[in-house]
Design a protein around this motif. Sequence first.
Motif, PDB file in Angstrom:
ATOM      1  N   GLY A   1      -2.044  12.055  11.322  1.00 20.54           N
ATOM      2  CA  GLY A   1      -2.012  10.674  10.861  1.00 20.54           C
ATOM      3  C   GLY A   1      -3.371  10.180  10.378  1.00 20.54           C
ATOM      4  N   GLU A   2      -4.375  11.056  10.434  1.00 18.20           N
ATOM      5  CA  GLU A   2      -5.729  10.698  10.017  1.00 18.20           C
ATOM      6  C   GLU A   2      -5.760  10.352   8.531  1.00 18.20           C
ATOM      7  OE1 GLU A   2     -10.100  12.891   9.654  1.00 18.20           O
ATOM      8  OE2 GLU A   2      -8.379  13.993  10.403  1.00 18.20           O
ATOM      9  N   ASN A   3      -6.557   9.329   8.176  1.00 18.29           N
ATOM     10  CA  ASN A   3      -6.723   8.936   6.776  1.00 18.29           C
ATOM     11  C   ASN A   3      -7.654   9.949   6.103  1.00 18.29           C
ATOM     12  OD1 ASN A   3      -7.423   7.781   4.314  1.00 18.29           O
ATOM     13  ND2 ASN A   3      -7.451   5.716   5.120  1.00 18.29           N
TER      14      ASN A   3
ATOM     15  N   GLY B   1      -5.038   1.713 -10.853  1.00 17.02           N
ATOM     16  CA  GLY B   1      -5.530   0.749  -9.876  1.00 17.02           C
ATOM     17  C   GLY B   1      -4.551   0.461  -8.748  1.00 17.02           C
ATOM     18  N   GLU B   2      -3.551   1.306  -8.582  1.00 12.55           N
ATOM     19  CA  GLU B   2      -2.581   1.076  -7.507  1.00 12.55           C
ATOM     20  C   GLU B   2      -3.181   1.504  -6.170  1.00 12.55           C
ATOM     21  OE1 GLU B   2       1.969   2.219  -6.237  1.00 12.55           O
ATOM     22  OE2 GLU B   2       1.321   2.503  -8.304  1.00 12.55           O
ATOM     23  N   PRO B   3      -3.136   0.618  -5.180  1.00 13.67           N
ATOM     24  CA  PRO B   3      -3.717   0.972  -3.879  1.00 13.67           C
ATOM     25  C   PRO B   3      -2.868   2.023  -3.156  1.00 13.67           C
ATOM     26  CG  PRO B   3      -2.742  -1.212  -3.790  1.00 13.67           C
ATOM     27  CD  PRO B   3      -2.610  -0.735  -5.203  1.00 13.67           C
ATOM     28  N   PHE B   4      -3.552   2.988  -2.542  1.00 15.84           N
ATOM     29  CA  PHE B   4      -2.856   4.030  -1.799  1.00 15.84           C
ATOM     30  C   PHE B   4      -3.791   4.622  -0.757  1.00 15.84           C
ATOM     31  CE2 PHE B   4      -5.093   6.314  -5.061  1.00 15.84           C
ATOM     32  CZ  PHE B   4      -5.523   7.469  -4.436  1.00 15.84           C
TER      33      PHE B   4
ATOM     34  N   MET C   1       0.853  -1.182   0.000  1.00 17.24           N
ATOM     35  CA  MET C   1       0.000   0.000   0.000  1.00 17.24           C
ATOM     36  C   MET C   1       0.895   1.241   0.000  1.00 17.24           C
ATOM     37  SD  MET C   1      -3.144   1.468   0.535  1.00 17.24           S
ATOM     38  CE  MET C   1      -4.142   0.128   1.080  1.00 17.24           C
ATOM     39  N   ARG C   2       0.672   2.082  -0.977  1.00 12.05           N
ATOM     40  CA  ARG C   2       1.446   3.322  -1.070  1.00 12.05           C
ATOM     41  C   ARG C   2       0.823   4.343  -0.118  1.00 12.05           C
ATOM     42  NH1 ARG C   2       3.403   6.043  -6.632  1.00 12.05           N
ATOM     43  NH2 ARG C   2       4.648   4.166  -6.590  1.00 12.05           N
ATOM     44  N   ILE C   3       1.655   5.014   0.650  1.00 12.70           N
ATOM     45  CA  ILE C   3       1.191   6.022   1.599  1.00 12.70           C
ATOM     46  C   ILE C   3       1.652   7.396   1.129  1.00 12.70           C
ATOM     47  CG2 ILE C   3       1.270   6.846   4.001  1.00 12.70           C
ATOM     48  CD1 ILE C   3      -0.191   4.183   3.698  1.00 12.70           C
ATOM     49  N   LEU C   4       0.692   8.297   1.040  1.00  9.60           N
ATOM     50  CA  LEU C   4       0.982   9.692   0.729  1.00  9.60           C
ATOM     51  C   LEU C   4       0.668  10.512   1.970  1.00  9.60           C
ATOM     52  CD1 LEU C   4      -0.849   9.909  -2.722  1.00  9.60           C
ATOM     53  CD2 LEU C   4       1.527   9.294  -2.311  1.00  9.60           C
ATOM     54  N   LYS C   5       1.497  11.507   2.248  1.00  6.87           N
ATOM     55  CA  LYS C   5       1.249  12.395   3.390  1.00  6.87           C
ATOM     56  C   LYS C   5       0.926  13.777   2.868  1.00  6.87           C
ATOM     57  CE  LYS C   5       4.015  10.091   6.875  1.00  6.87           C
ATOM     58  NZ  LYS C   5       5.033  10.256   7.901  1.00  6.87           N
ATOM     59  N   LYS C   6      -0.125  14.356   3.448  1.00  6.62           N
ATOM     60  CA  LYS C   6      -0.513  15.709   3.061  1.00  6.62           C
ATOM     61  C   LYS C   6      -0.070  16.670   4.154  1.00  6.62           C
ATOM     62  CE  LYS C   6      -4.211  18.444   1.137  1.00  6.62           C
ATOM     63  NZ  LYS C   6      -5.584  18.441   0.681  1.00  6.62           N
ATOM     64  N   TYR C   7       0.713  17.650   3.751  1.00  5.50           N
ATOM     65  CA  TYR C   7       1.264  18.625   4.680  1.00  5.50           C
ATOM     66  C   TYR C   7       0.393  19.874   4.738  1.00  5.50           C
ATOM     67  CZ  TYR C   7       5.352  15.744   5.235  1.00  5.50           C
ATOM     68  OH  TYR C   7       6.178  14.702   5.552  1.00  5.50           O
ATOM     69  N   PRO C   8       0.552  20.688   5.790  1.00  8.35           N
ATOM     70  CA  PRO C   8      -0.276  21.893   5.938  1.00  8.35           C
ATOM     71  C   PRO C   8      -0.194  22.843   4.739  1.00  8.35           C
ATOM     72  CG  PRO C   8       0.920  21.470   7.974  1.00  8.35           C
ATOM     73  CD  PRO C   8       1.423  20.492   6.943  1.00  8.35           C
ATOM     74  N   ASN C   9       0.930  22.828   4.021  1.00  9.19           N
ATOM     75  CA  ASN C   9       1.046  23.688   2.840  1.00  9.19           C
ATOM     76  C   ASN C   9       0.322  23.090   1.625  1.00  9.19           C
ATOM     77  OD1 ASN C   9       2.722  21.590   2.098  1.00  9.19           O
ATOM     78  ND2 ASN C   9       4.577  22.814   1.971  1.00  9.19           N
TER      79      ASN C   9
ATOM     80  N   ARG D   1     -10.409  10.093   1.222  1.00 11.89           N
ATOM     81  CA  ARG D   1     -11.683  10.517   0.620  1.00 11.89           C
ATOM     82  C   ARG D   1     -11.670  11.983   0.227  1.00 11.89           C
ATOM     83  NH1 ARG D   1     -16.598   9.090   1.050  1.00 11.89           N
ATOM     84  NH2 ARG D   1     -17.206  10.874   2.301  1.00 11.89           N
ATOM     85  N   SER D   2     -11.138  12.842   1.099  1.00 11.48           N
ATOM     86  CA  SER D   2     -11.148  14.270   0.787  1.00 11.48           C
ATOM     87  C   SER D   2     -10.252  14.575  -0.416  1.00 11.48           C
ATOM     88  CB  SER D   2     -10.741  15.109   1.999  1.00 11.48           C
ATOM     89  OG  SER D   2      -9.397  14.861   2.347  1.00 11.48           O
ATOM     90  N   VAL D   3      -9.149  13.857  -0.563  1.00 11.17           N
ATOM     91  CA  VAL D   3      -8.273  14.059  -1.716  1.00 11.17           C
ATOM     92  C   VAL D   3      -8.961  13.552  -2.989  1.00 11.17           C
ATOM     93  CG1 VAL D   3      -6.068  13.410  -2.755  1.00 11.17           C
ATOM     94  CG2 VAL D   3      -6.161  14.051  -0.348  1.00 11.17           C
ATOM     95  N   LEU D   4      -9.635  12.415  -2.900  1.00 13.11           N
ATOM     96  CA  LEU D   4     -10.370  11.893  -4.061  1.00 13.11           C
ATOM     97  C   LEU D   4     -11.492  12.848  -4.469  1.00 13.11           C
ATOM     98  CD1 LEU D   4     -10.562   8.105  -3.113  1.00 13.11           C
ATOM     99  CD2 LEU D   4      -9.060   9.179  -4.809  1.00 13.11           C
TER     100      LEU D   4
END
Length: 151
Positions: free
Chosen positions: A44-46, A33-36, A1-9, A49-52
């Motif tokens: 650390g909250e998932n 179709g790559e899971p992320f 599973m690929r993990i992306l982190k969203k920063y305050p900027n 959905r908001s990014v999608l």
Amino acid sequence: MRILKKYPNRRLYDTTQSCFVALEDVKRLVLTGEPFEVHDSKTGENITRSVLLQIIAEQEADSGGSLLTDEVLRQLIRFYGDSLHGLLREYLERSVTMFMEQQGAFHEQLRTMLSGHPLNLMSRLAEQNLDIWSRMTSGLRGEPNEQNEKK
């Protein structure tokens, strides 16, 4: 599973590739179709959905032919908080899944049909057209055909 982190900027960091990515890169992950998952860098909250939803909002704003009409959006908003909210979510998910399966089956049939030699395809189409034409003209001439014989 690929993990992306969203920063305050508002920047997205791909922890697998060790680089910043744009929403277009996230869209590409969806299309391949790559899971992320996308996580908030502080909590650390998932927040996948908001990014999608952000990607969908940009698609709706950018493309000439939007997928979600104003009326569909109004109807969806009315369902939030409604007792049928969960039922609609399940219905939409199943409907989209079935649509994707049917689309895949159609593409496979088309691929199979076109994988043969073009002359064979043209020959089959010509035979089908000739058969239809023969049945149609025999009915006009008063000749018996399969449908008339069954009556």
